[in-house]
Design a protein around this motif. Structure first.
Motif, PDB file in Angstrom:
ATOM      1  N   GLU A   1       0.825  -1.213   0.000  1.00 41.97           N
ATOM      2  CA  GLU A   1       0.000   0.000   0.000  1.00 41.97           C
ATOM      3  C   GLU A   1       0.860   1.264   0.000  1.00 41.97           C
ATOM      4  O   GLU A   1       0.569   2.209  -0.726  1.00 41.97           O
ATOM      5  N   ARG A   2       1.937   1.232   0.771  1.00 37.65           N
ATOM      6  CA  ARG A   2       2.848   2.402   0.757  1.00 37.65           C
ATOM      7  C   ARG A   2       3.450   2.597  -0.631  1.00 37.65           C
ATOM      8  O   ARG A   2       3.545   3.715  -1.139  1.00 37.65           O
ATOM      9  N   MET A   3       3.876   1.482  -1.228  1.00 33.50           N
ATOM     10  CA  MET A   3       4.444   1.566  -2.585  1.00 33.50           C
ATOM     11  C   MET A   3       3.408   2.156  -3.548  1.00 33.50           C
ATOM     12  O   MET A   3       3.729   2.997  -4.376  1.00 33.50           O
TER      13      MET A   3
ATOM     14  N   GLY B   1      10.339  -4.472  -6.672  1.00 34.40           N
ATOM     15  CA  GLY B   1       9.584  -4.146  -7.888  1.00 34.40           C
ATOM     16  C   GLY B   1       9.112  -2.699  -7.942  1.00 34.40           C
ATOM     17  O   GLY B   1       8.320  -2.345  -8.828  1.00 34.40           O
ATOM     18  N   LEU B   2       9.594  -1.831  -7.049  1.00 36.30           N
ATOM     19  CA  LEU B   2       9.069  -0.457  -7.003  1.00 36.30           C
ATOM     20  C   LEU B   2       9.211   0.279  -8.344  1.00 36.30           C
ATOM     21  O   LEU B   2       8.273   0.934  -8.800  1.00 36.30           O
ATOM     22  N   SER B   3      10.394   0.166  -8.972  1.00 34.99           N
ATOM     23  CA  SER B   3      10.575   0.859 -10.259  1.00 34.99           C
ATOM     24  C   SER B   3       9.559   0.353 -11.276  1.00 34.99           C
ATOM     25  O   SER B   3       9.001   1.121 -12.061  1.00 34.99           O
ATOM     26  N   LEU B   4       9.339  -0.954 -11.244  1.00 39.01           N
ATOM     27  CA  LEU B   4       8.356  -1.551 -12.158  1.00 39.01           C
ATOM     28  C   LEU B   4       6.964  -0.997 -11.853  1.00 39.01           C
ATOM     29  O   LEU B   4       6.211  -0.645 -12.764  1.00 39.01           O
ATOM     30  N   MET B   5       6.642  -0.906 -10.550  1.00 36.34           N
ATOM     31  CA  MET B   5       5.326  -0.373 -10.193  1.00 36.34           C
ATOM     32  C   MET B   5       5.188   1.082 -10.645  1.00 36.34           C
ATOM     33  O   MET B   5       4.117   1.507 -11.088  1.00 36.34           O
ATOM     34  N   LEU B   6       6.274   1.838 -10.531  1.00 32.29           N
ATOM     35  CA  LEU B   6       6.227   3.222 -11.013  1.00 32.29           C
ATOM     36  C   LEU B   6       5.914   3.254 -12.507  1.00 32.29           C
ATOM     37  O   LEU B   6       5.204   4.130 -12.988  1.00 32.29           O
ATOM     38  N   ALA B   7       6.419   2.259 -13.219  1.00 30.56           N
ATOM     39  CA  ALA B   7       6.196   2.224 -14.666  1.00 30.56           C
ATOM     40  C   ALA B   7       4.781   1.778 -15.013  1.00 30.56           C
ATOM     41  O   ALA B   7       4.080   2.430 -15.776  1.00 30.56           O
TER      42      ALA B   7
END
Ligand code: G6P
Length: 546
Positions: free
Chosen positions: A128-130, A282-288
Motif C-alpha cells: 500500500e505504501r508503494m 519491484g518499485l521501479s516496475l510499479m512506477l512504470a
C-alpha cells in the motif's frame, strides 16, 4: 523438519536406480519412433494451468519416464518440501531463514507465520505504501527539489535488485506510463551510470536505490555518484530527500547512506534477492506500470503458487519442468539449458533466469555439506527467437552437444502486425520440429542433396525441447511465468538436496576485490598474490590514470 532431499544420498535410492535402468533402455530411442508409436503423443504429453500450456512431448521421455521421475520427487520428499516452504519453515538451513517469496503474493486474508508473526499484513502494508508513492510520482504530486515534475526514474541495483525489475520492465513496457523514462543501472563500470544519466535532467530524476543488504559495493558506488551529481546540480543536501528513495531490508544502512527511512520501502530477510521482484524491489516496475498492473502480476504468480502447491506432480508445470531438467542433466549429462523466448519483450528473461537458476542451484555440496554425487545446475542461457536462429542455432541442430531447450511463445501480440506474429510463431514451431525430427539421409537425397554434401546436410534430430505457450504477455502472465521458473528451481534444488537459497560462492571474489582495490590505489610495492595476479596489478598500477 525434514531437510531438502531427505538424509540418504540421491543415488542410493531405488527411484534413482530405476531411472538409471530406464535411461539405458531409452537413450538410443529416437523421438521419431516415440511419435510414430503413439499418434496422440503431442496432445497427451502436455499440461496446462490457467492459460499456460506446456507441450513436453518433444522430450526423450515416455509416460513411464514421467512416472519414474515423479516417483523420484516423491521419494525425495518434494511434497513436504513445498509445504515447508509455503508454511514458513527455515528451508534456507545454512542461513537459518524462512523462504517466503510466496508470501509476497499471498492474499490479504492469508496467514503465514515466521517466528510466530504473521507476515502477510506486513507485505500488504508495504504494497500500500508503494502504491501511494507510485501514484504520487505518476500523478506529478511528488516533485523534484526545484519543483519540477519527475520525468525519469533510475533504478540503481545489481543481481536480484536489478535483473528482475529490468526484465519485467522490458516485458511490460506496453503497460508503462509513457510520460516517464526508465533506466536501470547496475554495473560498477562507470560507463553504465554515465551513459544512463547523460541525457537526463537531474531536476526531473528520481533514483530508486535497490539493495537488500544496502552494503553491495556496486550499488553504493553508483548511488554515491548519483547523489554527488544531484548535489552538484542542486547545490543543497536537502535535495536528496526529493530525488532518492531506497528499497532494502536494512534500514540502518539506508539511514547511514543518508536516505530518510520515510523514503524507504522495506522487504525482509525471508525474501531471497533473486526471488524479490514481487517485493518492494519491484518499485521501479510499479512506477512504470502502476499499482493495479503490479497487483495483477502478483495475482498471476499466486495462481502458479497455488498450482505448484496443489496439482498432482504429473500435471504440475514447475515440477514437470524441474524433473525434465534433472532427466537431461543427470542421465543424459546435458551441461546447458537454453531458454528461447519467441517474444522480443522477454529479451532479458534468460539473463534473469541465469541468476535465479545458477545462483540457486550452482552448488557442489548438499544441504549438510556433503559432496554432491551428481551434477546440479546447468549453464542457463538464451536469446529471443528468431534472432538466435541466425546465430547459435546451427550448434543446437548439428553440434556435438545436447542442449535441451525451452521455447516460449505468446499467441496474441500487443502490436497489430499479424503477419510478423505468424512468421514468428511459424519459426518457433518449425524449430522444435526440426530439432526433434531432423532430416534423414534418405529425406535429404529425395530433396536432391548431392551425395558428397549429404553428411553436412542431414540433421540427426532427437534434440529435446519444451514448448510453453502463453495467451498474451501481460502483468498476470508474466507473474505466472516468473513463479513457474522459481518453483522449477525449487523442485530441482529440493530433489538434489542442495540449499537453493544461499550464495556463499559469490563471497570470495568480493573479499579479494576489496583487498586488491586498496593495492591498486597505493604505491606500496608489496604484493602477496600469485605471480599472475601480482603482474596484472603491477601493470595496471603503472598504466592507470593518476
Ligand atoms: O540486493 P543486494 O543486497 O544489493 O544484493 C545484490 C546481489 O548481490 C549479491 O552478491 C548476491 O550474489 C545476489 O544474490 C544479490 O542479488
Amino acid at each position: 523438519m525434514r531437510k531438502a532431499g531427505g538424509n540418504v544420498g540421491i543415488t542410493s535410492i531405488p527411484a534413482w536406480a530405476a531411472l538409471e535402468t530406464h535411461y539405458q533402455a531409452l537413450r538410443d530411442v529416437h523421438l521419431r519412433d516415440l511419435f510414430a508409436q503413439d499418434a496422440r503423443r503431442g496432445e497427451s504429453l502436455t499440461a496446462e494451468h490457467d492459460g499456460i500450456y506446456l507441450d513436453f512431448s518433444k522430450n526423450r521421455v515416455t509416460r513411464r519416464t514421467i512416472d519414474l521421475l515423479v516417483a523420484l520427487a516423491e521419494a525425495r520428499g518434494l511434497r513436504d518440501g513445498i509445504e515447508a516452504m509455503f508454511t514458513g519453515h527455515r528451508v534456507n538451513a545454512t542461513e537459518d531463514r524462512a523462504v517466503l517469496h510466496v508470501a509476497l503474493r499471498a492474499p490479504r486474508d492469508a496467514s503465514i507465520r515466521v517466528d510466530g508473526e504473521d507476515v502477510v499484513p506486513k507485505v500488504h502494508a508495504v504494497l500500500e505504501r508503494m502504491s501511494r508513492f507510485a501514484e504520487r510520482v505518476r500523478q506529478g504530486e511528488w516533485r523534484g527539489f526545484t519543483g519540477q515534475r519527475i520525468r525519469n526514474v533510475v533504478n540503481i541495483g545489481i543481481g536480484g535488485s536489478h535483473l528482475g525489475p529490468e526484465m519485467a520492465y522490458e516485458a511490460l513496457r506496453d503497460f508503462a506510463d509513457e510520460r516517464l523514462e526508465f533506466r536501470f543501472v547496475s554495473n560498477v563500470d562507470g560507463s553504465d551510470i554515465s551513459r544512463a544519466l547523460r541525457d537526463l535532467h537531474l531536476a526531473q530524476t528520481l533514483f530508486v536505490v535497490s539493495s537488500k543488504t544496502f552494503t553491495t559495493s556496486e550499488t553504493l558506488t553508483n548511488a554515491r555518484t548519483a547523489r554527488q551529481w544531484v548535489l552538484d546540480a542542486m547545490g543543497d543536501p536537502a535535495a536528496v530527500r526529493n530525488h532518492f528513495v531506497a528499497v532494502s531490508a536494512n534500514p540502518t544502512e539506508v539511514e547511514a547512506f543518508g536516505i530518510d527511512p520515510q523514503n524507504m520501502f522495506e522487504f525482509w530477510d525471508w525474501v531471497g534477492g533473486r526471488y524479490s521482484v514481487h517485493s518492494a524491489i519491484g518499485l521501479s516496475l510499479m512506477l512504470a506500470i502502476g499499482p493495479e498492473h503490479f497487483r495483477a502480476m502478483l495475482a498471476g504468480a499466486r495462481s502458479m503458487d497455488d498450482h505448484f502447491r496443489t496439482a498432482p506432480f504429473e500435471r504440475n508445470l514447475p515440477v514437470l519442468l524441474g524433473l525434465l531438467g534433472i532427466w537431461y542433466r543427470n542421465f543424459f549429462g546435458a551441461q546447458t539449458h537454453a531458454v528461447l523466448p519467441y517474444d522480443q519483450r522477454l529479451a532479458r528473461f534468460a539473463a534473469y533466469l541465469q541468476q535465479l537458476d545458477m545462483e540457486s542451484n550452482g552448488k557442489s555440496v548438499d544441504w549438510a555439506g556433503r559432496p554432491m554425487p551428481v551434477d546440479t545446475a546447468p549453464v542457463v542461457w538464451g536469446e529471443p527467437g528468431t534472432n538466435g536462429q541466425h546465430a547459435f542455432f546451427q550448434m543446437l541442430h548439428q553440434g556435438t552437444t545436447l542442449v535441451p531447450c525451452d521455447f516460449i511463445g505468446t499467441i496474441e501480440p500487443a502490436h497489430g502486425l499479424q503477419e510478423h506474429q505468424d512468421l514468428l510463431m511459424a519459426n518457433l514451431f518449425a524449430q522444435t520440429e526440426a530439432l526433434a525430427f531432423g532430416k534423414t539421409p534418405e529425406e535429404a537425397q529425395r530433396e536432391g542433396v548431392p551425395v558428397e554434401q549429404l553428411a553436412h546436410r542431414v540433421f540427426a534430430g532427437n534434440r529435446p525441447s519444451n514448448t510453453l505457450l502463453i495467451p498474451r504477455l501481460t502483468p498476470y502472465t508474466l507473474g505466472q511465468l516468473i513463479a513457474l521458473y522459481e518453483h522449477k528451481v525449487f523442485t530441482q534444488g529440493w530433489i538434489w538436496g542442495v540449499n537453493s537459497f544461499d550464495q556463499w560462492g559469490v563471497e570470495l571474489g568480493k573479499a579479494l576485490a576489496n583487498r586488491i582495490l586498496t593495492e591498486l590505489q597505493s604505491d606500496d610495492p608489496q604484493l602477496a598474490h600469485d605471480s599472475s595476479t601480482n603482474a596484472l596489478i603491477e601493470r595496471y598500477r603503472r598504466c592507470r590514470r593518476r
